[in-house]
Write a protein that holds these residues in place. Structure first.
Motif, PDB file in Angstrom:
ATOM      1  N   ARG A 287       6.293   1.829   5.720  1.00 41.19           N
ATOM      2  CA  ARG A 287       4.863   2.071   5.583  1.00 41.19           C
ATOM      3  C   ARG A 287       4.273   1.102   4.570  1.00 41.19           C
ATOM      4  O   ARG A 287       4.946   0.671   3.644  1.00 41.19           O
ATOM      5  N   GLY A 288       2.988   0.822   4.733  1.00 41.47           N
ATOM      6  CA  GLY A 288       2.259   0.055   3.724  1.00 41.47           C
ATOM      7  C   GLY A 288       2.567  -1.424   3.702  1.00 41.47           C
ATOM      8  O   GLY A 288       2.312  -2.094   2.692  1.00 41.47           O
ATOM      9  N   CYS A 289       3.100  -1.981   4.800  1.00 33.54           N
ATOM     10  CA  CYS A 289       3.448  -3.396   4.830  1.00 33.54           C
ATOM     11  C   CYS A 289       2.200  -4.287   4.837  1.00 33.54           C
ATOM     12  O   CYS A 289       1.148  -3.901   5.336  1.00 33.54           O
ATOM     13  N   LEU A 290       2.359  -5.478   4.306  1.00 32.49           N
ATOM     14  CA  LEU A 290       1.268  -6.448   4.288  1.00 32.49           C
ATOM     15  C   LEU A 290       0.745  -6.715   5.691  1.00 32.49           C
ATOM     16  O   LEU A 290      -0.450  -6.966   5.882  1.00 32.49           O
ATOM     17  N   GLU A 291       1.621  -6.672   6.680  1.00 29.89           N
ATOM     18  CA  GLU A 291       1.239  -6.908   8.067  1.00 29.89           C
ATOM     19  C   GLU A 291       0.122  -5.967   8.535  1.00 29.89           C
ATOM     20  O   GLU A 291      -0.677  -6.317   9.397  1.00 29.89           O
ATOM     21  N   GLU A 292       0.075  -4.750   7.969  1.00 26.18           N
ATOM     22  CA  GLU A 292      -0.983  -3.807   8.332  1.00 26.18           C
ATOM     23  C   GLU A 292      -2.354  -4.282   7.873  1.00 26.18           C
ATOM     24  O   GLU A 292      -3.375  -3.972   8.488  1.00 26.18           O
TER      25      GLU A 292
ATOM     26  N   ASP B  66       0.846  -1.196   0.000  1.00 22.95           N
ATOM     27  CA  ASP B  66       0.000   0.000   0.000  1.00 22.95           C
ATOM     28  C   ASP B  66       0.883   1.249   0.000  1.00 22.95           C
ATOM     29  O   ASP B  66       1.422   1.637   1.029  1.00 22.95           O
ATOM     30  N   ASP B  67       1.019   1.875  -1.170  1.00 24.28           N
ATOM     31  CA  ASP B  67       1.878   3.057  -1.281  1.00 24.28           C
ATOM     32  C   ASP B  67       1.283   4.281  -0.609  1.00 24.28           C
ATOM     33  O   ASP B  67       2.003   5.255  -0.354  1.00 24.28           O
ATOM     34  N   ASP B  68      -0.008   4.262  -0.302  1.00 24.62           N
ATOM     35  CA  ASP B  68      -0.670   5.432   0.275  1.00 24.62           C
ATOM     36  C   ASP B  68      -0.847   5.348   1.788  1.00 24.62           C
ATOM     37  O   ASP B  68      -1.417   6.259   2.393  1.00 24.62           O
TER      38      ASP B  68
END
Length: 205
Positions: A75-80, A63-65
């Motif tokens: 930022r934007g890691c899959l873990e989020e 997720d670049d945003d």
């Protein structure tokens, strides 16, 4: 003393005793209430990378945003997107205390909302896995979501994304399978790892 993380041990377990038996190159992915992890094996041996972090799919950027800072500092890691945060989507309609075990139970009952949630998680993870398959070129991708039914639901979402995002050469000969060993995967992987360490035979490349 020899130590290894549970996803890598799960990968060894499924490669030697489970769904990835005989695989030349395999990716093992485990989804749980704590998040998502993966391990890579080549010819039955663990591929851990130069410092043991190969296969850390949780920290692949999807997720670049995103404005959320991950525990890794990015930022934007899959873990989020997958793991504890995923369950928050169920709170409005299913209660504030929904656990991952509750999600698995609802999927076993074929409840459409929770099933859709896990399929969507598969689509998100599948985008990262499509890239991993392109670079690593495995012949088996094993997914463990906690139960056979949940793993099959996760596979539905992952396979959809791989079909859309991975090139034909990466998909050729690739088989997606639900994990066979469940919680025993990491235990059996520990046996393989400990035996190799004790005998001085390589369990990793």
């Amino acid at each position: 003393v020899a130590a290894e993380n549970d996803a890598n041990l799960g990968a060894l377990g499924e490669t030697h005793f489970g769904a990835a038996r005989g695989a030349r190159a395999a990716i093992y992915v485990k989804l749980s209430g704590q998040g998502i992890g993966s391990g890579l094996t080549i010819n039955g041996k663990l591929f851990a990378g130069s410092h043991g972090f190969a296969g850390e799919i949780a920290h692949v950027r999807v997720d670049d945003d995103s404005r959320i800072i991950c525990s890794c500092g990015s930022r934007g890691c899959l873990e989020e997107k997958i793991g504890p945060n995923m369950l928050q989507q169920l709170h409005v309609n299913y209660g504030d205390e929904i656990t991952y075990a509750d999600l698995l139970s609802m999927i076993e009952q074929d409840m459409p909302g929770p099933t859709r949630l896990l399929q969507d998680a598969g689509r998100v993870a599948g985008r990262a896995l499509a890239d991993m398959c392109t670079f690593f070129n495995p012949n088996v991708l094993v997914l463990d979501a906690g139960t056979t039914r949940a793993s099959e639901v996760l596979i539905d979402g992952v396979s959809e994304q791989i079909a859309q995002s991975a090139p034909p050469f990466a998909r050729r000969g690739l088989t997606l399978k639900p994990a066979e060993l469940g919680e025993m995967a990491s235990t059996l992987g520990s046996v393989v790892f400990a035996r190799g360490s004790a005998l001085g035979t390589s369990v990793s490349v």
